[in-house]
Design a protein around this motif. Sequence first.
Motif, PDB file in Angstrom:
ATOM      1  N   ARG A 147       0.948  -1.144   0.088  1.00  0.00           N
ATOM      2  CA  ARG A 147       0.027  -0.017  -0.010  1.00  0.00           C
ATOM      3  C   ARG A 147       0.888   1.176  -0.006  1.00  0.00           C
ATOM      4  NH1 ARG A 147      -4.032  -1.646   5.059  1.00  0.00           N
ATOM      5  NH2 ARG A 147      -2.203  -1.020   5.942  1.00  0.00           N
ATOM      6  N   PRO A 148       1.612   1.453  -1.041  1.00  0.00           N
ATOM      7  CA  PRO A 148       2.515   2.543  -1.152  1.00  0.00           C
ATOM      8  C   PRO A 148       1.847   4.036  -0.944  1.00  0.00           C
ATOM      9  CG  PRO A 148       2.408   1.492  -3.216  1.00  0.00           C
ATOM     10  CD  PRO A 148       1.748   0.563  -2.296  1.00  0.00           C
ATOM     11  N   GLU A 149       0.512   3.818  -1.378  1.00  0.00           N
ATOM     12  CA  GLU A 149       0.078   5.171  -1.487  1.00  0.00           C
ATOM     13  C   GLU A 149      -0.564   5.647  -0.027  1.00  0.00           C
ATOM     14  OE1 GLU A 149      -3.270   2.197  -1.345  1.00  0.00           O
ATOM     15  OE2 GLU A 149      -1.120   2.371  -2.545  1.00  0.00           O
ATOM     16  N   LYS A 150      -0.433   4.776   0.949  1.00  0.00           N
ATOM     17  CA  LYS A 150      -1.044   5.109   2.379  1.00  0.00           C
ATOM     18  C   LYS A 150       0.158   5.507   3.327  1.00  0.00           C
ATOM     19  CE  LYS A 150      -4.173   2.762   5.726  1.00  0.00           C
ATOM     20  NZ  LYS A 150      -5.148   3.479   5.441  1.00  0.00           N
ATOM     21  N   LYS A 151       0.323   6.763   2.946  1.00  0.00           N
ATOM     22  CA  LYS A 151       1.383   7.655   3.879  1.00  0.00           C
ATOM     23  C   LYS A 151       1.109   8.906   4.371  1.00  0.00           C
ATOM     24  CE  LYS A 151       4.260   4.187   2.360  1.00  0.00           C
ATOM     25  NZ  LYS A 151       5.206   4.641   1.211  1.00  0.00           N
ATOM     26  N   LEU A 152      -0.087   9.636   4.033  1.00  0.00           N
ATOM     27  CA  LEU A 152      -0.401  10.750   4.953  1.00  0.00           C
ATOM     28  C   LEU A 152      -0.450  10.611   6.058  1.00  0.00           C
ATOM     29  CD1 LEU A 152      -2.897  12.212   2.224  1.00  0.00           C
ATOM     30  CD2 LEU A 152      -0.470  12.551   2.315  1.00  0.00           C
ATOM     31  N   ILE A 153      -0.263  11.667   6.947  1.00  0.00           N
ATOM     32  CA  ILE A 153      -0.129  11.748   8.383  1.00  0.00           C
ATOM     33  C   ILE A 153      -0.913  12.827   8.945  1.00  0.00           C
ATOM     34  CG2 ILE A 153       1.267  12.060  10.385  1.00  0.00           C
ATOM     35  CD1 ILE A 153       3.988  11.601   8.097  1.00  0.00           C
ATOM     36  N   LEU A 154      -1.942  12.405   9.773  1.00  0.00           N
ATOM     37  CA  LEU A 154      -2.960  13.541  10.377  1.00  0.00           C
ATOM     38  C   LEU A 154      -2.280  14.229  11.612  1.00  0.00           C
ATOM     39  CD1 LEU A 154      -6.348  11.913  10.003  1.00  0.00           C
ATOM     40  CD2 LEU A 154      -5.025  13.299   8.510  1.00  0.00           C
ATOM     41  N   SER A 155      -2.094  15.220  11.713  1.00  0.00           N
ATOM     42  CA  SER A 155      -1.617  16.012  12.840  1.00  0.00           C
ATOM     43  C   SER A 155      -2.422  17.224  13.449  1.00  0.00           C
ATOM     44  CB  SER A 155      -0.229  16.744  12.744  1.00  0.00           C
ATOM     45  OG  SER A 155       0.354  17.012  13.768  1.00  0.00           O
ATOM     46  N   VAL A 212     -14.494  15.615  16.540  1.00  0.00           N
ATOM     47  CA  VAL A 212     -14.501  14.289  15.987  1.00  0.00           C
ATOM     48  C   VAL A 212     -15.016  14.365  14.653  1.00  0.00           C
ATOM     49  CG1 VAL A 212     -15.796  12.134  16.393  1.00  0.00           C
ATOM     50  CG2 VAL A 212     -14.640  13.172  18.268  1.00  0.00           C
ATOM     51  N   ASP A 213     -16.046  15.116  14.454  1.00  0.00           N
ATOM     52  CA  ASP A 213     -16.709  15.146  13.014  1.00  0.00           C
ATOM     53  C   ASP A 213     -15.500  15.671  12.011  1.00  0.00           C
ATOM     54  OD1 ASP A 213     -19.215  14.490  13.980  1.00  0.00           O
ATOM     55  OD2 ASP A 213     -20.057  16.357  14.300  1.00  0.00           O
ATOM     56  N   GLN A 214     -14.811  16.687  12.456  1.00  0.00           N
ATOM     57  CA  GLN A 214     -14.122  17.154  11.568  1.00  0.00           C
ATOM     58  C   GLN A 214     -12.921  16.166  11.142  1.00  0.00           C
ATOM     59  OE1 GLN A 214     -10.441  19.454  12.978  1.00  0.00           O
ATOM     60  NE2 GLN A 214     -10.982  21.105  11.707  1.00  0.00           N
ATOM     61  N   THR A 218     -12.487  14.562   7.384  1.00  0.00           N
ATOM     62  CA  THR A 218     -11.037  14.601   6.902  1.00  0.00           C
ATOM     63  C   THR A 218     -10.664  13.295   6.439  1.00  0.00           C
ATOM     64  OG1 THR A 218     -10.585  16.545   8.226  1.00  0.00           O
ATOM     65  CG2 THR A 218      -8.773  15.252   7.071  1.00  0.00           C
ATOM     66  N   VAL A 219     -11.039  12.412   7.052  1.00  0.00           N
ATOM     67  CA  VAL A 219     -10.731  10.948   6.590  1.00  0.00           C
ATOM     68  C   VAL A 219     -11.495  10.702   5.197  1.00  0.00           C
ATOM     69  CG1 VAL A 219     -10.908   8.480   7.094  1.00  0.00           C
ATOM     70  CG2 VAL A 219      -9.965  10.160   8.589  1.00  0.00           C
ATOM     71  N   ALA A 220     -12.710  10.945   5.066  1.00  0.00           N
ATOM     72  CA  ALA A 220     -13.662  10.881   4.122  1.00  0.00           C
ATOM     73  C   ALA A 220     -13.064  11.536   2.826  1.00  0.00           C
ATOM     74  CB  ALA A 220     -15.043  11.238   4.508  1.00  0.00           C
ATOM     75  N   ARG A 221     -12.833  12.646   3.210  1.00  0.00           N
ATOM     76  CA  ARG A 221     -12.306  13.825   2.127  1.00  0.00           C
ATOM     77  C   ARG A 221     -10.915  13.457   1.490  1.00  0.00           C
ATOM     78  NH1 ARG A 221      -8.997  17.837   2.364  1.00  0.00           N
ATOM     79  NH2 ARG A 221      -9.303  18.083   4.675  1.00  0.00           N
ATOM     80  N   LEU A 249     -10.164  11.374  22.746  1.00  0.00           N
ATOM     81  CA  LEU A 249      -9.222  10.614  22.198  1.00  0.00           C
ATOM     82  C   LEU A 249      -9.620   9.000  21.818  1.00  0.00           C
ATOM     83  CD1 LEU A 249      -6.263  11.215  24.637  1.00  0.00           C
ATOM     84  CD2 LEU A 249      -6.509  12.122  22.398  1.00  0.00           C
ATOM     85  N   LYS A 250     -10.785   8.489  22.689  1.00  0.00           N
ATOM     86  CA  LYS A 250     -11.279   7.449  22.478  1.00  0.00           C
ATOM     87  C   LYS A 250     -12.084   7.522  21.479  1.00  0.00           C
ATOM     88  CE  LYS A 250     -11.939   5.529  27.159  1.00  0.00           C
ATOM     89  NZ  LYS A 250     -13.087   4.788  28.043  1.00  0.00           N
ATOM     90  N   ARG A 251     -12.735   8.224  20.858  1.00  0.00           N
ATOM     91  CA  ARG A 251     -13.690   8.556  19.726  1.00  0.00           C
ATOM     92  C   ARG A 251     -12.635   8.613  18.572  1.00  0.00           C
ATOM     93  NH1 ARG A 251     -17.972  12.965  21.017  1.00  0.00           N
ATOM     94  NH2 ARG A 251     -18.760  12.440  18.978  1.00  0.00           N
ATOM     95  N   ILE A 252     -11.651   9.398  18.693  1.00  0.00           N
ATOM     96  CA  ILE A 252     -10.582   9.329  17.462  1.00  0.00           C
ATOM     97  C   ILE A 252      -9.712   7.927  17.350  1.00  0.00           C
ATOM     98  CG2 ILE A 252      -8.259  10.392  16.627  1.00  0.00           C
ATOM     99  CD1 ILE A 252     -10.814  12.545  16.541  1.00  0.00           C
ATOM    100  N   ARG A 253      -9.622   7.364  18.417  1.00  0.00           N
ATOM    101  CA  ARG A 253      -9.143   5.914  18.159  1.00  0.00           C
ATOM    102  C   ARG A 253      -9.843   4.939  17.426  1.00  0.00           C
ATOM    103  NH1 ARG A 253      -6.417   2.341  16.655  1.00  0.00           N
ATOM    104  NH2 ARG A 253      -5.466   0.834  17.789  1.00  0.00           N
ATOM    105  N   GLU A 254     -11.027   4.970  17.724  1.00  0.00           N
ATOM    106  CA  GLU A 254     -12.191   4.145  16.822  1.00  0.00           C
ATOM    107  C   GLU A 254     -12.453   4.513  15.407  1.00  0.00           C
ATOM    108  OE1 GLU A 254     -13.912   1.580  17.967  1.00  0.00           O
ATOM    109  OE2 GLU A 254     -12.678   1.885  19.872  1.00  0.00           O
ATOM    110  N   ILE A 255     -12.145   5.843  15.150  1.00  0.00           N
ATOM    111  CA  ILE A 255     -12.132   6.227  13.568  1.00  0.00           C
ATOM    112  C   ILE A 255     -10.949   5.679  13.119  1.00  0.00           C
ATOM    113  CG2 ILE A 255     -12.134   8.018  12.031  1.00  0.00           C
ATOM    114  CD1 ILE A 255     -13.790   9.768  14.078  1.00  0.00           C
ATOM    115  N   CYS A 256      -9.852   5.803  13.613  1.00  0.00           N
ATOM    116  CA  CYS A 256      -8.599   5.137  13.239  1.00  0.00           C
ATOM    117  C   CYS A 256      -8.717   3.805  13.270  1.00  0.00           C
ATOM    118  CB  CYS A 256      -7.420   5.531  14.022  1.00  0.00           C
ATOM    119  SG  CYS A 256      -6.860   7.183  14.151  1.00  0.00           S
TER     120      CYS A 256
END
Length: 470
Positions: A147-155, A212-214, A218-221, A249-256
């Motif tokens: 999956r060489p295209e899966k490299k972006l990082i969310l900060s 959380v919605d953002q 962002t993941v969807a976009r 943090l728990k909700r972000i973990r679930e989305i990840c």
Amino acid sequence: MAAARDLRAMEMADGDDAVELAKRHLIQPWPYAGSVGNEARALIGEGDGIYITDVTGKRLIDGPAGMWCINVGHRREELARVMYDQAMMLSYNTPWYTMNAPSAELAKRLADHAPGDLSHTFFTTGGSSAVETALRFMQFYNNVRGRPEKKLILSRGGAYHGSTYLSASLNGRPRDRDWMDGADDLVVKLSSPDPFRRPKGIDIAAFCDFLVDQFRDTVARVGAEKIGAFVGEPVQASGGVVVPPDGYLKRIREICRDNDILYISDEVVTGFGRLGHVFASGDGFGIDPDMITFAKGVTSGYFPLGGVIISERLLQEMRRSNHPDAMFGHGLTYTSHPIGCAVALKNLDILEDSVLAHTRDVAPYFQSQLKTLEELPLVGEVRGMGLMGCVECVADRESKDPLQLDKDVGKRIDAHCHELGLLVRPLINMCVMSPPLIITREQIDDMVAILREGISRTMDDLRKEGVWQG
């Protein structure tokens, strides 16, 4: 002791020489172009417990614990002795084709404290290299899995993750990136989870929903197939001790987890007792990241060491891949340094023996005493968690104007506090406190009293100069 006294006397005598040598030859970290290579900073001669002494003989409470790191205090003889003993036994070995026993034992001890299935550690030299290692591992992991295209990082805004090229690219604090380049094509920035700076008219629960919605949008976009990792501090340290809303943090973990995005918890500051636990991700916030980065308090600043703990699941997935000969071409000369690992083992002993429990005991008092500073009109908010605290100053509590007329208000407060016997970590309009974990209630009282007076004197200065009318 005689040798120590002789050394202190020599340092006092050589203080002026050190200042001149620094101006001629030493480049300080985070310098301004107008003074780079021609700057001397406060010269510290010695430390003992929660105190440091400058070369003039002035004794100061070490409010930032060095740089969030002197967790068990200065002058711990048992740590100094471990450094000597290990150096006399084995000072160094190449990690490319040999290993040492302290690193293996430390990796096991860390696995015992880590949440979830985090079971393997790669050791580095500090926090920046730990974050860099985690990100390079993410890239390698996705390459091996095809999956060489899966490299972006969310900060996030307000984040601080290091000073190496890739780790610094994640930073989101004001002024960090004004004049510095970064790997901007690899990083997607999100809003800071700072409740104090939330949009007007919404409560904290709604703010959490917004964050959380953002994240989800962002993941969807951007596309989950392009995002390799999210990197986040449990509490944003250098961003001003930003404690996220409950449940965030728990909700972000679930989305990840739902989108196969690696969750990297940056515990360079929050680990090793700062919040009362060896790791705060699980014990403090109830999350099980895919990786945890650490440094600073792992040796209480006595030796440079950091690392990243990695999930067993990730390692198993790579072992089952179609590329068993793929090499993780990453390593450092001082990876798994035997002296650093030996110091970390003894530091863990000290933490587990009493310091973690002491931290959990005094942390509520620390937070409540700092909170009294909100009585001062210059103070917009006091916030924190564990033995981390931040006093944020504002020109106007209604607008929360961060004193744009005086961006050095934190430095002003620090200068007054230094004169009164306290070292503060100034961050633009904020003062950050993270004292050694061995601090007592009486010493907390001293620290807060000095900080109160330092802020009061700064208010007087600003009024006299016409900068602030509060």
